[in-house]
Motif scaffolding. Structure first.
Motif, PDB file in Angstrom:
ATOM      1  N   CYS A 110      -7.953   0.265  -0.257  1.00 49.25           N
ATOM      2  CA  CYS A 110      -7.571   1.013   0.952  1.00 49.25           C
ATOM      3  C   CYS A 110      -7.968   2.481   0.854  1.00 49.25           C
ATOM      4  O   CYS A 110      -7.815   3.232   1.823  1.00 49.25           O
ATOM      5  CB  CYS A 110      -6.076   0.873   1.215  1.00 49.25           C
TER       6      CYS A 110
ATOM      7  N   CYS B 157      -1.528   2.269  -5.484  1.00 49.43           N
ATOM      8  CA  CYS B 157      -0.747   1.430  -4.570  1.00 49.43           C
ATOM      9  C   CYS B 157      -0.017   0.345  -5.366  1.00 49.43           C
ATOM     10  O   CYS B 157      -0.507  -0.111  -6.411  1.00 49.43           O
ATOM     11  CB  CYS B 157      -1.663   0.727  -3.563  1.00 49.43           C
TER      12      CYS B 157
ATOM     13  N   CYS C 167      -7.411   1.772  -5.108  1.00 47.48           N
ATOM     14  CA  CYS C 167      -7.170   0.587  -4.275  1.00 47.48           C
ATOM     15  C   CYS C 167      -8.274   0.484  -3.229  1.00 47.48           C
ATOM     16  O   CYS C 167      -8.868   1.492  -2.842  1.00 47.48           O
ATOM     17  CB  CYS C 167      -5.806   0.740  -3.601  1.00 47.48           C
TER      18      CYS C 167
ATOM     19  N   HIS D  12       0.825  -1.222   0.000  1.00 47.99           N
ATOM     20  CA  HIS D  12       0.000   0.000   0.000  1.00 47.99           C
ATOM     21  C   HIS D  12       0.853   1.264   0.000  1.00 47.99           C
ATOM     22  O   HIS D  12       0.358   2.356   0.296  1.00 47.99           O
ATOM     23  CB  HIS D  12      -1.020  -0.045   1.134  1.00 47.99           C
TER      24      HIS D  12
HETATM   25 ZN    ZN Z   1      -3.853   0.419  -1.152  1.00 44.61          ZN
END
Ligand code: ZN
Length: 310
Positions: free
Chosen positions: A175, A180, A173, A157
């Motif tokens: 996240c 990432c 992503c 990440h």
């Molecule tokens: Zn990520």
């Protein structure tokens, strides 16, 4: 002897390892549906069965998705959402009446390969999973480095280093950020890039097979994948300067990685290119490294070594 448990979304695998790393027993079960408690009971029963076969009481280590938050003692970041918010190690410890250690599955992979795998005996080892996602674990002196937030090694990440104009901002992503490393180097990412370039839909391993058979578009993309991995690992080498990097996961079988990436990463490493000795290695234990590393979370040799510094 030591029991390792690899807790996955679809299966739970258990193993009993002797001191010399040989296997005394192994069993795989389907991850039970239902609430969190059903998982605890399934693991407890699996441990009891393995212990009966081993004929002795064993230590227990568990590899899990996500990590146990040092702040709360509860699992976070797990793709298996039933686990989130639970103190898996403490809960299992109560059921099994002994301390249980739990670690992120990528950390278990790295511990396994550093203990008696491809990087056996080396001091600093970075273990990378290239699969559906991209994870990694850092091992020093045989023990996983977890870190203040239990995110050490979560390099998937970080943003892709030295991104070209056509690599910005990169895909979204899960996240919440763009570009990432995981969005470039996972198996689904490679398949998505190939489809965007050629309009042909095939999975990552089929792309690699096509490259091997002389498909020019596939070969060019695999070479670009190697370059992106070289940039991403070059930043790791500048940071922790590991003795070896071991690859695992579904994409670790790509032979070109071990030839091309070390040839490419020299230009991203802050050292004399002719003398870079970092080894990039395929895994020794393959898919078994997760469960073996969980067992090695209890290791007399590294415990004794670490007591001097604690
Ligand atoms: Zn990520």
């Amino acid at each position: 002897m030591r029991i390792g448990i690899d807790l996955g979304g679809t299966k739970i695998e258990g193993i009993v390892l002797r001191d010399d790393g040989t296997e005394a027993a192994r069993e795989r079960i389907a991850t039970p549906p239902g609430p969190y408690d059903a998982i605890l009971v399934a693991i407890r029963d699996l441990v009891i069965r393995l212990e009966q076969r081993a004929g002795e009481r064993c230590t227990v280590g568990v590899g899990t998705p996500g990590a146990i938050s040092p702040a709360t003692g509860l699992i976070k970041n797990a793709n298996s959402t039933r686990l989130i918010g639970h103190a898996l190690d403490k809960d299992l410890g109560r059921l099994l009446e002994r301390p249980v250690r739990a670690a992120n599955d990528a950390n278990c992979f790295a511990v396994s390969e550093a203990t008696d795998g491809a990087a056996a005996g080396l001091d600093v080892v970075f273990g990378v999973i290239l699969g559906t996602g991209v994870g990694a674990g850092l091992v020093m002196g045989g023990r996983p480095v977890t870190g203040l937030h239990a995110i050490a090694g979560e390099w998937g990440h970080n943003p892709l280093p030295m991104a070209d104009d056509d690599e910005r901002p990169g895909a979204l992503c899960y996240c919440g950020r763009h570009g990432c490393i995981e969005t470039w180097l996972s198996g689904p990412a490679l398949a998505r890039q190939f489809e965007a370039l050629t309009g042909r839909r095939m999975d990552a391993n089929a792309v690699v097979a096509a490259a091997d058979e002389g498909d020019a578009a596939a070969a060019a993309l695999v070479e670009r994948y190697c370059l992106r991995l070289a940039r991403s690992l070059g930043s790791v080498i500048n940071l922790v300067d590991p003795d070896a990097i071991v690859l695992g996961g579904g994409l670790s079988g790509i032979a070109a990685l071990y030839r091309r990436v070390p040839a490419l990463w020299a230009s991203f490493i802050f050292s004399e290119p002719a003398h870079i000795r970092t080894r990039l290695l395929p895994p020794k234990h393959g898919d078994s490294s997760g469960v073996r590393g969980a067992a090695w979370l209890w290791n007399q040799k590294t415990e004794n070594g670490s007591q001097k510094t604690e």
